[in-house]
Design a protein around this motif. Structure first.
Motif, PDB file in Angstrom:
ATOM      1  N   SER A 113      35.526  16.469  34.525  1.00 10.07           N
ATOM      2  CA  SER A 113      35.172  17.101  35.898  1.00 10.07           C
ATOM      3  C   SER A 113      36.759  16.901  36.444  1.00 10.07           C
ATOM      4  O   SER A 113      37.038  17.038  37.384  1.00 10.07           O
ATOM      5  CB  SER A 113      33.911  16.477  36.970  1.00 10.07           C
ATOM      6  N   HIS A 114      37.871  17.987  35.583  1.00 11.51           N
ATOM      7  CA  HIS A 114      39.113  17.937  35.626  1.00 11.51           C
ATOM      8  C   HIS A 114      39.262  18.703  37.074  1.00 11.51           C
ATOM      9  O   HIS A 114      38.082  19.977  37.051  1.00 11.51           O
ATOM     10  CB  HIS A 114      39.329  18.988  34.217  1.00 11.51           C
ATOM     11  N   ARG A 115      40.099  18.560  37.647  1.00 12.06           N
ATOM     12  CA  ARG A 115      41.132  19.821  38.340  1.00 12.06           C
ATOM     13  C   ARG A 115      41.928  21.092  37.903  1.00 12.06           C
ATOM     14  O   ARG A 115      43.049  20.222  37.788  1.00 12.06           O
ATOM     15  CB  ARG A 115      41.238  18.910  40.406  1.00 12.06           C
ATOM     16  N   VAL A 116      41.981  21.967  37.465  1.00  9.23           N
ATOM     17  CA  VAL A 116      42.535  22.701  37.234  1.00  9.23           C
ATOM     18  C   VAL A 116      42.826  23.919  38.483  1.00  9.23           C
ATOM     19  O   VAL A 116      42.408  24.326  39.462  1.00  9.23           O
ATOM     20  CB  VAL A 116      41.355  23.364  36.424  1.00  9.23           C
ATOM     21  N   ALA A 117      44.296  24.122  38.365  1.00  2.29           N
ATOM     22  CA  ALA A 117      44.283  25.616  39.101  1.00  2.29           C
ATOM     23  C   ALA A 117      44.860  26.280  38.556  1.00  2.29           C
ATOM     24  O   ALA A 117      46.322  26.380  37.745  1.00  2.29           O
ATOM     25  CB  ALA A 117      45.668  25.012  40.015  1.00  2.29           C
ATOM     26  N   ASP A 118      44.619  27.559  39.425  1.00  2.00           N
ATOM     27  CA  ASP A 118      45.316  28.858  38.040  1.00  2.00           C
ATOM     28  C   ASP A 118      45.690  29.723  39.175  1.00  2.00           C
ATOM     29  O   ASP A 118      45.040  29.934  40.378  1.00  2.00           O
ATOM     30  CB  ASP A 118      44.062  29.475  37.690  1.00  2.00           C
ATOM     31  N   LEU A 119      47.481  29.559  38.481  1.00  2.00           N
ATOM     32  CA  LEU A 119      47.860  30.620  40.190  1.00  2.00           C
ATOM     33  C   LEU A 119      48.514  31.722  39.825  1.00  2.00           C
ATOM     34  O   LEU A 119      48.483  32.332  38.275  1.00  2.00           O
ATOM     35  CB  LEU A 119      49.369  29.861  39.898  1.00  2.00           C
ATOM     36  N   GLY A 120      48.021  32.770  40.749  1.00  2.00           N
ATOM     37  CA  GLY A 120      48.388  34.224  40.797  1.00  2.00           C
ATOM     38  C   GLY A 120      46.957  34.604  39.626  1.00  2.00           C
ATOM     39  O   GLY A 120      46.928  35.405  38.628  1.00  2.00           O
ATOM     40  N   THR A 121      45.841  34.559  40.360  1.00  2.00           N
ATOM     41  CA  THR A 121      44.836  34.593  39.233  1.00  2.00           C
ATOM     42  C   THR A 121      44.122  35.935  39.076  1.00  2.00           C
ATOM     43  O   THR A 121      43.818  36.690  37.831  1.00  2.00           O
ATOM     44  CB  THR A 121      43.588  34.376  40.007  1.00  2.00           C
ATOM     45  N   GLY A 122      44.916  36.786  39.523  1.00  2.00           N
ATOM     46  CA  GLY A 122      44.716  38.418  39.376  1.00  2.00           C
ATOM     47  C   GLY A 122      43.255  38.985  39.957  1.00  2.00           C
ATOM     48  O   GLY A 122      42.289  38.385  40.534  1.00  2.00           O
ATOM     49  N   SER A 123      42.762  39.170  38.714  1.00  2.00           N
ATOM     50  CA  SER A 123      40.918  39.970  38.400  1.00  2.00           C
ATOM     51  C   SER A 123      40.416  38.325  38.789  1.00  2.00           C
ATOM     52  O   SER A 123      38.968  38.619  38.539  1.00  2.00           O
ATOM     53  CB  SER A 123      40.853  40.462  37.394  1.00  2.00           C
ATOM     54  N   TRP A 137      34.698  21.630  35.101  1.00  2.00           N
ATOM     55  CA  TRP A 137      36.121  21.201  35.647  1.00  2.00           C
ATOM     56  C   TRP A 137      36.066  21.867  37.402  1.00  2.00           C
ATOM     57  O   TRP A 137      34.805  23.072  37.676  1.00  2.00           O
ATOM     58  CB  TRP A 137      36.623  22.058  34.876  1.00  2.00           C
ATOM     59  N   GLN A 138      36.952  21.261  37.936  1.00  2.00           N
ATOM     60  CA  GLN A 138      36.728  22.108  39.363  1.00  2.00           C
ATOM     61  C   GLN A 138      38.215  23.210  38.978  1.00  2.00           C
ATOM     62  O   GLN A 138      39.134  22.283  39.178  1.00  2.00           O
ATOM     63  CB  GLN A 138      36.659  21.001  40.275  1.00  2.00           C
ATOM     64  N   ILE A 139      37.018  24.180  39.421  1.00  2.00           N
ATOM     65  CA  ILE A 139      38.367  25.118  39.591  1.00  2.00           C
ATOM     66  C   ILE A 139      39.101  25.499  40.850  1.00  2.00           C
ATOM     67  O   ILE A 139      37.639  25.922  41.829  1.00  2.00           O
ATOM     68  CB  ILE A 139      38.465  26.488  38.811  1.00  2.00           C
ATOM     69  N   ILE A 164      34.222  28.284  42.164  1.00  2.00           N
ATOM     70  CA  ILE A 164      35.475  28.385  42.099  1.00  2.00           C
ATOM     71  C   ILE A 164      35.672  27.645  43.836  1.00  2.00           C
ATOM     72  O   ILE A 164      35.141  28.899  44.548  1.00  2.00           O
ATOM     73  CB  ILE A 164      35.640  29.606  41.482  1.00  2.00           C
ATOM     74  N   THR A 165      37.113  27.510  43.820  1.00  2.00           N
ATOM     75  CA  THR A 165      37.961  27.502  44.940  1.00  2.00           C
ATOM     76  C   THR A 165      39.040  28.272  44.853  1.00  2.00           C
ATOM     77  O   THR A 165      39.971  28.546  44.239  1.00  2.00           O
ATOM     78  CB  THR A 165      38.444  26.364  45.508  1.00  2.00           C
ATOM     79  N   TRP A 166      38.532  29.298  46.199  1.00  2.00           N
ATOM     80  CA  TRP A 166      39.891  31.029  46.132  1.00  2.00           C
ATOM     81  C   TRP A 166      40.802  30.053  47.575  1.00  2.00           C
ATOM     82  O   TRP A 166      40.541  29.335  48.385  1.00  2.00           O
ATOM     83  CB  TRP A 166      39.120  31.936  46.767  1.00  2.00           C
TER      84      TRP A 166
END
Ligand code: GLN
Length: 288
Positions: A113-123, A137-139, A164-166
Motif C-alpha cells: 500500500s504505497h503512498r504516491v503523490a501526483d503533482l499537477g494532476t490536471g484531468s 496504492w494510496q494516491i 484518491i485524496t485530492w
C-alpha cells in the motif's frame, strides 16, 4: 439537408487546410454529436441529419477550423484505454505521458500500500490510472487550479476508481509533513518563448500547464528541490520533461543529492521521463 456521407465529405474538404487529419476529425465530430461509434459513419452514409444536428455540427466545424482542439470539442480524450473528460482548464493528455505510468507501475511492488503523490494532476489521468491499475496504492493528487481538480474528481467518479485524496495548491505545498514512496508529475516544461506555444492545440491549452519560465525548467526545478523532504528514504521522483532537457535536469537532480538517475525514451525515441531516488546517507541527512 445533409446526409452522414455528404456532411463528412464537406467537413473533410473544409478542414483540409486547418487540420493534419481532416477525415478523422470529421468522423470524430459527427459521431460525437450522433453519440455513435465511428463504424456508424461508414455503415450508414445515407442517413439524413436533422436540422439541430446539422446546426451543432456547423458550430463544431467552425470551431475546429479556428484551431480548437478536437478533444476540447468532444470534451473527451482516451488515456491508457480509458475515456477521460477534458476541458480548456486542463492539458489534453498525451500518449507520452503513458510512459510515466509504465515506469511507475514497474518501480514499486504491485501489492503493497504505497503512498504516491501526483503533482499537477490536471484531468487526473495519472492519479486515476495508477489507482485503477494498483488499487492498494494510496494516491494523493494535487493541482493549483480548482477547476482542474473538480474535473479530475468528476473523472474519478465516472470511472468509479478507488478513492484518491485530492489537494488544492502549488506542487508540494498542500502536502506538508507527508511522506511518499513515489512522487510523480507531468509539469509544464516548455520555454516561455517557444514558438510551439503559438501553434496547433497548444494555443488553446492552459498556459500554466505548458510553459515554465525562460528555459522551461522552472517547475521541474521547484519540484526537484522540494520533493526531497516529502520522499521516504529510497523513494522515487518520476518526472516527464522536454526532449532536450534531460542533461540539465540530471545536473539539477544531482545538485539536490538525488541518486540512481535514469532517463527513459518515449515511443518517438526522445528522452522524456527521468527517475531519481532519494537515499538518505550521513551526508544528505543533514541538508534534507
Ligand atoms: N508534451 C507536451 C508538448 O510538448 C507538453 C506537456 C507539458 O508541458 N507537460 O506538447
Amino acid at each position: 439537408m445533409h446526409t452522414v456521407g455528404s456532411w463528412l465529405a464537406l467537413a473533410r474538404q473544409r478542414l483540409a487546410h486547418h487540420s493534419d487529419s481532416p477525415q478523422l476529425d470529421a468522423e470524430v465530430l459527427l459521431c460525437h454529436v450522433l453519440a455513435k461509434p465511428r463504424s456508424y459513419c461508414l455503415a450508414w452514409p445515407d442517413v439524413n441529419l436533422d436540422r439541430n444536428t446539422q446546426n451543432t455540427l456547423d458550430m463544431l466545424l467552425d470551431a475546429r477550423m479556428s484551431g480548437m482542439p478536437i478533444a476540447y470539442l468532444t470534451g473527451r480524450r482516451e488515456f491508457w484505454s480509458r475515456e477521460f473528460l477534458v476541458s480548456p482548464d486542463v492539458l489534453i493528455p498525451r500518449p507520452e505521458t503513458e510512459l510515466l505510468i509504465d515506469i511507475a507501475l514497474a518501480l514499486l511492488p504491485a501489492s503493497a500500500s504505497h503512498r504516491v503523490a501526483d503533482l499537477g494532476t490536471g484531468s487526473g489521468v495519472i492519479a486515476i490510472t495508477l489507482v485503477m491499475e494498483r488499487p492498494t496504492w494510496q494516491i494523493t493528487a494535487v493541482d493549483c487550479d480548482i477547476n482542474a481538480l473538480r474535473l479530475a474528481q468528476q473523472n474519478a467518479q465516472r470511472l468509479a476508481c478507488p478513492p484518491i485524496t485530492w489537494r488544492h495548491g502549488d506542487w508540494l505545498k498542500p502536502l506538508q509533513g507527508e511522506r511518499f514512496a513515489l512522487i510523480i508529475s507531468n509539469p509544464p516544461y516548455i520555454a516561455a518563448d517557444d514558438v510551439h506555444l503559438a501553434r496547433g492545440d497548444l494555443r488553446f491549452e492552459p498556459r500554466h500547464a505548458l510553459a515554465a519560465g525562460p528555459t522551461g525548467l522552472d517547475a521541474l526545478q521547484t519540484i526537484a528541490a522540494t520533493a526531497r523532504s516529502y520522499l521516504d528514504n529510497g523513494g522515487y521522483l518520476l518526472l516527464e520533461h522536454g526532449y532536450q532537457q534531460h542533461t540539465a535536469l540530471h545536473a539539477l537532480l544531482q545538485s539536490y543529492g538525488y541518486r540512481n538517475l535514469l532517463t527513459h525514451r518515449d515511443w518517438a525515441g526522445h528522452p522524456r521521463v527521468t527517475q531519481a531516488q532519494w537515499i538518505l546517507s550521513s551526508h544528505t541527512r543533514n541538508d534534507a
